[in-house]
Design a protein around this motif. Structure first.
Motif, PDB file in Angstrom:
ATOM      1  N   ARG A 137       0.824  -1.206   0.000  1.00  0.00           N
ATOM      2  CA  ARG A 137       0.000   0.000   0.000  1.00  0.00           C
ATOM      3  C   ARG A 137       0.859   1.257   0.000  1.00  0.00           C
ATOM      4  O   ARG A 137       1.970   1.264   0.521  1.00  0.00           O
ATOM      5  N   ASP A 179       7.921   7.194  -8.244  1.00  0.00           N
ATOM      6  CA  ASP A 179       6.863   6.228  -8.521  1.00  0.00           C
ATOM      7  C   ASP A 179       7.409   4.831  -8.807  1.00  0.00           C
ATOM      8  O   ASP A 179       6.660   3.956  -9.256  1.00  0.00           O
ATOM      9  N   GLU A 184      -4.985   6.295   2.451  1.00  0.00           N
ATOM     10  CA  GLU A 184      -4.417   5.313   1.531  1.00  0.00           C
ATOM     11  C   GLU A 184      -4.643   5.771   0.092  1.00  0.00           C
ATOM     12  O   GLU A 184      -5.778   6.058  -0.324  1.00  0.00           O
ATOM     13  N   LEU A 185      -3.552   5.848  -0.689  1.00  0.00           N
ATOM     14  CA  LEU A 185      -3.644   6.293  -2.078  1.00  0.00           C
ATOM     15  C   LEU A 185      -3.851   5.143  -3.048  1.00  0.00           C
ATOM     16  O   LEU A 185      -4.609   5.271  -4.002  1.00  0.00           O
ATOM     17  N   SER A 186      -3.156   4.037  -2.841  1.00  0.00           N
ATOM     18  CA  SER A 186      -3.296   2.897  -3.752  1.00  0.00           C
ATOM     19  C   SER A 186      -2.920   1.630  -3.007  1.00  0.00           C
ATOM     20  O   SER A 186      -2.249   1.667  -1.961  1.00  0.00           O
ATOM     21  N   SER A 187      -3.346   0.487  -3.585  1.00  0.00           N
ATOM     22  CA  SER A 187      -3.071  -0.819  -2.988  1.00  0.00           C
ATOM     23  C   SER A 187      -2.769  -1.800  -4.105  1.00  0.00           C
ATOM     24  O   SER A 187      -3.464  -1.841  -5.123  1.00  0.00           O
ATOM     25  N   ILE A 188      -1.704  -2.596  -3.907  1.00  0.00           N
ATOM     26  CA  ILE A 188      -1.298  -3.599  -4.888  1.00  0.00           C
ATOM     27  C   ILE A 188      -1.518  -4.974  -4.263  1.00  0.00           C
ATOM     28  O   ILE A 188      -0.980  -5.272  -3.198  1.00  0.00           O
TER      29      ILE A 188
END
Length: 483
Positions: A147, A178, A156-160
């Motif tokens: 995350r 990035d 939270e901006l993004s989750s993988i």
């Protein structure tokens, strides 16, 4: 079944092989300092900016050490369970860490309470780090997710979710904010091999290093020459050059879990499974030159052999030469009125540990001259720490208590206004005051016991004078009758 005993691998130059400059460079890291932590040391991270303090993650706390301090200058203990992955931001002012409870905490280096708390992972968070922009935090967890978090808003901006196993390693790019690389703990991928890939060529494997005979647990790069360092459970740290050849080897006392190199390559820190932190400082050529210049050349062999079989006659006269007296270094400095240097010489490690009476003798001489206050003034944190450690160890020795109490009073008068600037010195002075308070209470109790014993001994003493007066009339009876 016979037990397997691994042989010790030594990297010595072969016959006719020259010792490279890389080998000589890494041989300067000697005399490691051993610091005992509360548990296995799982992460070490150096601050990117000078002074390069380093954060050590072990058990349920994170300690921040200075380069030359053996006690933490800052501690973060706001963890209910095991802490993981303490990492600095690029400016060295913020610290982020994960935990076994699945929470991510953000700390200010100058404070103790967490500034932010990121919630979202359902299992333990083992790796955390800042991205190169400094405004985002990345984390990897045992819930198989990776995350990205926003620092100002704690959102939270993004989750993988493409990972298939626990995430155990993380490496963000310093050029691209990035770009980052993660490593999972799949047992099929783990082992004693160190593999290097080229990401620009689609992940092509460049080389596979097979120098460890147990699982490799950590790796890092040095700043000078981009040397690769790897640590393993076999208790060895290997140093590779640009050709991927081992140029040096460090031996440790236990299996290695974490390792880090200071940005200026002045310090190499290694964390082990037994909770010991090993810190090695690099020695410079100037220090070696000063040591070699002080060494005196001894007499040659022919001086000892000369006159070996000579037998003197009975009528020979022996002419003796006066023995020259050589002054010690602190005596010379006292003779030259260099009072601060004389006290520093008397506080050297071997003198203050093996012969503390010499150190106290120099202190008494300085006090007799009236220059003790001048010698104690103008100290930095490192030299003042030596003085306080010596006081804590020997202040209650009956031989040294009186002069050392004088030193303690002068130190408190000189540095009372600047104690808050150094947490280490402030902590030592607090310990000194507590020890002195306990000793005063003990002395008061001993005086009370002494008074009771004096009263008891006085009551048991026979009164001879009263017995003599009582026997006086019996002796005078016959004399009165005769009269």
């Amino acid at each position: 079944m016979a037990s397997f005993k691994p042989t010790k691998v030594q990297f010595l130059p072969k016959l006719g092989e020259k010792v490279t400059e890389d080998t000589l460079y890494w041989k300067n890291y000697k005399s490691p300092v051993q610091i005992k932590e509360f548990g296995a040391v799982t992460k070490i991270d150096f601050s990117p900016l000078a002074p390069h303090n380093y954060a050590v993650t072990a058990s349920t706390r994170i300690h921040v050490y200075g380069l030359h301090s053996q006690e933490p200058i800052r501690s973060f203990t706001r963890f209910r369970d095991t802490a993981y992955g303490g990492s600095f931001r690029g400016d060295g002012k913020l610290l982020v860490a994960g935990s076994e409870e699945g929470l991510i905490r953000l700390f200010d280096i100058s404070g103790r309470v967490a500034l932010r708390q990121f919630t979202g992972h359902s299992k333990a968070v083992h790796v955390t780090s800042f991205l190169s922009d400094g405004f985002r935090v990345v984390s990897g967890s045992d819930d198989l997710t990776f995350r990205v978090w926003d620092v100002p808003s704690a959102v939270e901006l993004s989750s993988i979710t493409e990972h298939t196993d626990y995430i155990r390693a993380l490496a963000p790019s310093k050029l691209n904010p990035d770009l980052f690389v993660t490593v999972i703990s799949n047992l099929e991928c783990g082992g004693r091999y160190v593999k290097i890939w080229d990401l620009l060529k689609g992940g092509q494997e460049l080389v596979s290093l097979k120098n460890h005979h147990k699982t490799v647990t950590c790796a890092c790069l040095s700043s000078v020459g981009n040397k690769l360092l790897t640590g393993s459970l076999d208790r060895h740290v290997k140093v590779y050059n640009s050709s991927y050849k081992v140029v040096h080897n460090f031996d440790c006392d236990a299996s290695i879990l974490s390792m880090a190199v200071a940005p200026d390559d002045e310090v190499v820190a290694v964390g082990m499974t037994n909770g010991v932190l090993s810190v090695r400082h690099r020695k410079h050529k100037k220090d070696k030159e000063t040591l070699t210049s002080r060494r005196r050349r001894g007499p040659s062999y022919r001086v000892f052999v000369k006159g070996k079989n000579f037998v003197p006659r009975q009528d020979d006269f022996l002419v003796s030469k006066p023995v020259k007296q050589y002054l010690r270094k602190y005596d010379k400095q006292l003779k030259s009125f260099e009072v601060s240097k004389a006290l520093d010489t008397a506080l050297q490690t071997w003198t203050r540990t093996s012969k503390p009476e010499v150190t106290v003798a120099v202190i008494i001489e300085l006090n007799r001259r009236g220059t003790l206050k001048n010698a104690l003034a103008g100290r930095n944190e490192e030299s003042l720490t030596k003085i306080l450690n010596f006081l804590l160890k020997h202040i209650f020795d009956p031989r040294f208590s009186r002069p050392l109490l004088t030193v303690g009073d002068i130190v408190l008068d000189l540095y009372r206004q600047v104690l808050h600037q150094s947490p280490v010195v402030e902590r030592q002075l607090q310990r000194l005051m507590e020890v002195l308070g306990r000793e005063a209470e003990l002395q008061q109790e001993l005086l009370q016991v002494l008074g009771i014993l004096d009263t008891l001994f006085a009551s048991l003493t026979p009164r001879k004078e009263v017995a003599a007066l009582a026997a006086l009339p019996v002796d005078q009876g016959p004399q009165l009758q005769a009269a």
